[in-house]
Write a protein that holds these residues in place. Structure first.
Motif: not given
Length: 76
Positions: A12, A33-36, A43, A46
């Motif tokens: 990541r 990822s949209t929030k992390e 982004n 995952y």
């Protein structure tokens, strides 16, 4: 007959969120990822759908940064 299942491991911190792996996956296993975000502010990709991967390695082949490793696990 044994069933082959795939396992995707994504670094990541190296991922820059280019989305190529998400598009290349024929089973829609990966997502961004949209929030992390990682330490670089990207982004990252995952494995969004656990247990669906077949180990085809399409995602790893298109990754320009070599962030993805795919393992094939034999289930008996």
């Amino acid at each position: 007959m044994a069933k082959i299942r795939g396992a995707v491991v994504i670094d990541r911190e190296r991922c820059k969120g280019c989305n190529l792996c998400v598009v290349a996956c024929p089973l829609d296993v990966l997502a961004l990822s949209t929030k992390e975000v990682n330490r670089k502010g990207y982004n990252f990709a995952y494995e969004a759908r656990d247990g669906v991967c077949t180990g085809c390695t399409s995602c790893a082949l298109v990754c320009p940064d070599g962030c993805i490793s795919v393992y094939r696990i034999k289930e008996e």
